[in-house]
Design a protein around this motif. Structure first.
Motif, PDB file in Angstrom:
ATOM      1  N   VAL A  51       0.668  -1.191   0.151  1.00 26.03           N
ATOM      2  CA  VAL A  51       0.062   0.171  -0.011  1.00 26.03           C
ATOM      3  C   VAL A  51       0.904   1.267  -0.049  1.00 26.03           C
ATOM      4  CG1 VAL A  51      -1.498   1.300   1.120  1.00 26.03           C
ATOM      5  CG2 VAL A  51      -2.013  -1.060   1.035  1.00 26.03           C
ATOM      6  N   LEU A  52       2.004   1.382   0.886  1.00 24.56           N
ATOM      7  CA  LEU A  52       2.803   2.317   0.666  1.00 24.56           C
ATOM      8  C   LEU A  52       3.496   2.398  -0.625  1.00 24.56           C
ATOM      9  CD1 LEU A  52       4.222   4.433   2.576  1.00 24.56           C
ATOM     10  CD2 LEU A  52       5.923   2.569   3.124  1.00 24.56           C
ATOM     11  N   PHE A  53       3.871   1.578  -1.147  1.00 25.19           N
ATOM     12  CA  PHE A  53       4.441   1.505  -2.779  1.00 25.19           C
ATOM     13  C   PHE A  53       3.446   2.394  -3.735  1.00 25.19           C
ATOM     14  CE2 PHE A  53       3.897  -0.526  -6.759  1.00 25.19           C
ATOM     15  CZ  PHE A  53       5.070   0.066  -7.425  1.00 25.19           C
ATOM     16  N   VAL A  54       1.931   1.771  -3.586  1.00 22.62           N
ATOM     17  CA  VAL A  54       1.100   2.386  -4.424  1.00 22.62           C
ATOM     18  C   VAL A  54       0.995   3.773  -4.215  1.00 22.62           C
ATOM     19  CG1 VAL A  54      -1.446   2.408  -4.998  1.00 22.62           C
ATOM     20  CG2 VAL A  54      -0.078   0.251  -4.751  1.00 22.62           C
ATOM     21  N   PHE A  55       0.883   4.280  -2.683  1.00 23.06           N
ATOM     22  CA  PHE A  55       0.646   5.408  -2.330  1.00 23.06           C
ATOM     23  C   PHE A  55       1.899   6.606  -2.866  1.00 23.06           C
ATOM     24  CE2 PHE A  55       1.668   8.864   0.925  1.00 23.06           C
ATOM     25  CZ  PHE A  55       0.282   9.675   0.694  1.00 23.06           C
ATOM     26  N   LEU A  56       2.956   6.149  -2.502  1.00 23.05           N
ATOM     27  CA  LEU A  56       3.954   6.897  -2.949  1.00 23.05           C
ATOM     28  C   LEU A  56       4.328   6.955  -4.472  1.00 23.05           C
ATOM     29  CD1 LEU A  56       6.522   5.621  -0.278  1.00 23.05           C
ATOM     30  CD2 LEU A  56       5.695   7.924  -0.541  1.00 23.05           C
ATOM     31  N   LEU A  57       3.760   6.137  -5.212  1.00 24.44           N
ATOM     32  CA  LEU A  57       4.112   5.979  -6.670  1.00 24.44           C
ATOM     33  C   LEU A  57       2.882   7.100  -7.169  1.00 24.44           C
ATOM     34  CD1 LEU A  57       5.450   4.624  -8.875  1.00 24.44           C
ATOM     35  CD2 LEU A  57       3.854   3.204  -9.128  1.00 24.44           C
ATOM     36  N   GLU A  74      10.499  20.431 -10.937  1.00 24.14           N
ATOM     37  CA  GLU A  74      11.006  20.439  -9.819  1.00 24.14           C
ATOM     38  C   GLU A  74      11.494  18.959  -9.670  1.00 24.14           C
ATOM     39  OE1 GLU A  74      10.102  20.930  -5.280  1.00 24.14           O
ATOM     40  OE2 GLU A  74       9.288  22.334  -6.760  1.00 24.14           O
ATOM     41  N   PHE A  75      12.957  18.761  -9.596  1.00 20.20           N
ATOM     42  CA  PHE A  75      13.296  17.491  -9.424  1.00 20.20           C
ATOM     43  C   PHE A  75      13.606  16.978  -7.775  1.00 20.20           C
ATOM     44  CE2 PHE A  75      15.277  18.816 -13.305  1.00 20.20           C
ATOM     45  CZ  PHE A  75      14.672  18.173 -14.131  1.00 20.20           C
ATOM     46  N   GLY A  76      13.231  17.767  -7.045  1.00 23.01           N
ATOM     47  CA  GLY A  76      13.337  17.363  -5.495  1.00 23.01           C
ATOM     48  C   GLY A  76      12.038  16.860  -4.972  1.00 23.01           C
ATOM     49  N   GLY A  77      11.001  16.436  -5.808  1.00 20.85           N
ATOM     50  CA  GLY A  77       9.681  16.093  -5.194  1.00 20.85           C
ATOM     51  C   GLY A  77       9.412  14.802  -5.555  1.00 20.85           C
ATOM     52  N   GLY A  78       9.307  14.782  -7.111  1.00 19.60           N
ATOM     53  CA  GLY A  78       8.493  13.536  -7.648  1.00 19.60           C
ATOM     54  C   GLY A  78       9.478  12.565  -7.846  1.00 19.60           C
ATOM     55  N   ILE A  79      10.646  12.713  -8.402  1.00 22.96           N
ATOM     56  CA  ILE A  79      11.767  11.627  -8.296  1.00 22.96           C
ATOM     57  C   ILE A  79      12.031  10.818  -7.050  1.00 22.96           C
ATOM     58  CG2 ILE A  79      14.206  11.284  -9.050  1.00 22.96           C
ATOM     59  CD1 ILE A  79      13.643  13.349 -11.206  1.00 22.96           C
ATOM     60  N   PRO A  80      12.336  11.684  -5.933  1.00 27.59           N
ATOM     61  CA  PRO A  80      12.418  11.033  -4.793  1.00 27.59           C
ATOM     62  C   PRO A  80      11.357  10.232  -4.199  1.00 27.59           C
ATOM     63  CG  PRO A  80      13.464  13.202  -4.516  1.00 27.59           C
ATOM     64  CD  PRO A  80      12.619  13.178  -5.745  1.00 27.59           C
ATOM     65  N   LEU A  81      10.024  10.830  -4.513  1.00 26.93           N
ATOM     66  CA  LEU A  81       8.825   9.934  -4.064  1.00 26.93           C
ATOM     67  C   LEU A  81       8.881   8.654  -4.796  1.00 26.93           C
ATOM     68  CD1 LEU A  81       5.979  12.912  -3.453  1.00 26.93           C
ATOM     69  CD2 LEU A  81       7.278  11.176  -1.838  1.00 26.93           C
ATOM     70  N   VAL A  82       9.012   8.867  -6.132  1.00 23.68           N
ATOM     71  CA  VAL A  82       9.116   7.233  -6.778  1.00 23.68           C
ATOM     72  C   VAL A  82      10.299   6.499  -6.523  1.00 23.68           C
ATOM     73  CG1 VAL A  82       9.254   6.525  -9.301  1.00 23.68           C
ATOM     74  CG2 VAL A  82       8.002   8.601  -8.845  1.00 23.68           C
ATOM     75  N   GLY A 104      10.049   2.391  -5.034  1.00 23.29           N
ATOM     76  CA  GLY A 104      10.816   1.457  -5.352  1.00 23.29           C
ATOM     77  C   GLY A 104      11.257   0.932  -4.151  1.00 23.29           C
ATOM     78  N   LEU A 105      11.790   1.551  -3.304  1.00 25.25           N
ATOM     79  CA  LEU A 105      12.389   0.946  -2.060  1.00 25.25           C
ATOM     80  C   LEU A 105      11.217   0.036  -1.176  1.00 25.25           C
ATOM     81  CD1 LEU A 105      14.769   3.664  -0.664  1.00 25.25           C
ATOM     82  CD2 LEU A 105      15.392   1.598  -1.824  1.00 25.25           C
ATOM     83  N   LEU A 117       8.613  -1.060  -2.426  1.00 32.80           N
ATOM     84  CA  LEU A 117       8.218  -2.373  -3.583  1.00 32.80           C
ATOM     85  C   LEU A 117       9.307  -3.499  -3.161  1.00 32.80           C
ATOM     86  CD1 LEU A 117       6.727  -3.908  -5.599  1.00 32.80           C
ATOM     87  CD2 LEU A 117       8.064  -2.747  -7.304  1.00 32.80           C
ATOM     88  N   MET A 118      10.540  -2.894  -3.090  1.00 39.20           N
ATOM     89  CA  MET A 118      11.649  -4.157  -2.685  1.00 39.20           C
ATOM     90  C   MET A 118      11.268  -4.854  -1.282  1.00 39.20           C
ATOM     91  SD  MET A 118      15.328  -2.852  -4.183  1.00 39.20           S
ATOM     92  CE  MET A 118      15.322  -1.117  -3.580  1.00 39.20           C
ATOM     93  N   ILE A 119      10.950  -3.887  -0.379  1.00 36.40           N
ATOM     94  CA  ILE A 119      10.778  -4.559   0.820  1.00 36.40           C
ATOM     95  C   ILE A 119       9.362  -5.379   1.095  1.00 36.40           C
ATOM     96  CG2 ILE A 119      10.121  -4.048   3.306  1.00 36.40           C
ATOM     97  CD1 ILE A 119      11.882  -1.331   2.987  1.00 36.40           C
ATOM     98  N   ALA A 120       8.389  -5.116   0.176  1.00 40.12           N
ATOM     99  CA  ALA A 120       7.284  -5.866   0.005  1.00 40.12           C
ATOM    100  C   ALA A 120       7.420  -7.065  -0.758  1.00 40.12           C
ATOM    101  CB  ALA A 120       6.142  -4.957  -0.504  1.00 40.12           C
TER     102      ALA A 120
END
Length: 133
Positions: free
Chosen positions: A10-16, A30-38, A42-43, A45-48
């Motif tokens: 759920v955290l993966f879907v929310f952050l994506l 702005e590269f300081g918001g969208g890219i880090p959230l995506v 990914g992190l 998703l790896m944990i899930a």
């Protein structure tokens, strides 16, 4: 581990979704918001994925069953080194490495060397000396 897997999925879907909305609303300027959230998505998703694969291999735990008793989870939970100083050494190596990122990059090899020594010492802690198996 079904609950933990679901939380990180759920955290993966929310952050994506949040990262995509953020990038669209800022017109990808702005590269300081969208890219880090995506990337954090990914992190998650790896944990899930790890928790899902581990849950399939290990099977059902008492924490996963709603009618389990407390005594079912009793017993040995794993091996933890009680008198190890290597985690403190690794923490100091991380501190030196982040200090290098904040102050001067010439300190970075020193932190990396301390980190390598600490990691090797922690991994092979029980392979030599009085505590070797």
């Amino acid at each position: 581990m079904k609950t933990e897997t679901l939380i990180f999925a759920v955290l993966f879907v929310f952050l994506l979704v949040t990262g995509a909305i953020y990038a669209v609303l800022t017109h990808f300027a702005e590269f300081g918001g969208g890219i880090p959230l995506v990337l954090v998505a990914g992190l998650a998703l790896m944990i899930a994925t790890y928790l899902w694969l581990t849950g399939r291999r290990v099977g059902s735990r008492p924490e996963d069953r709603p009618h389990a008793h407390i005594y079912e989870g009793a017993g040995e939970q794993g091996f933890f080194s009680p008198w190890s100083w290597w985690p403190v050494f690794l923490g100091a190596a991380c501190a030196v490495t982040f200090l290098a990122l904040a102050i001067a990059f010439w300190i970075l090899p020193i932190g990396a060397a301390f980190g390598a020594i600490g990691l090797i010492g922690w991994v092979f802690e029980y392979s030599r000396g009085d505590y070797s198996h």
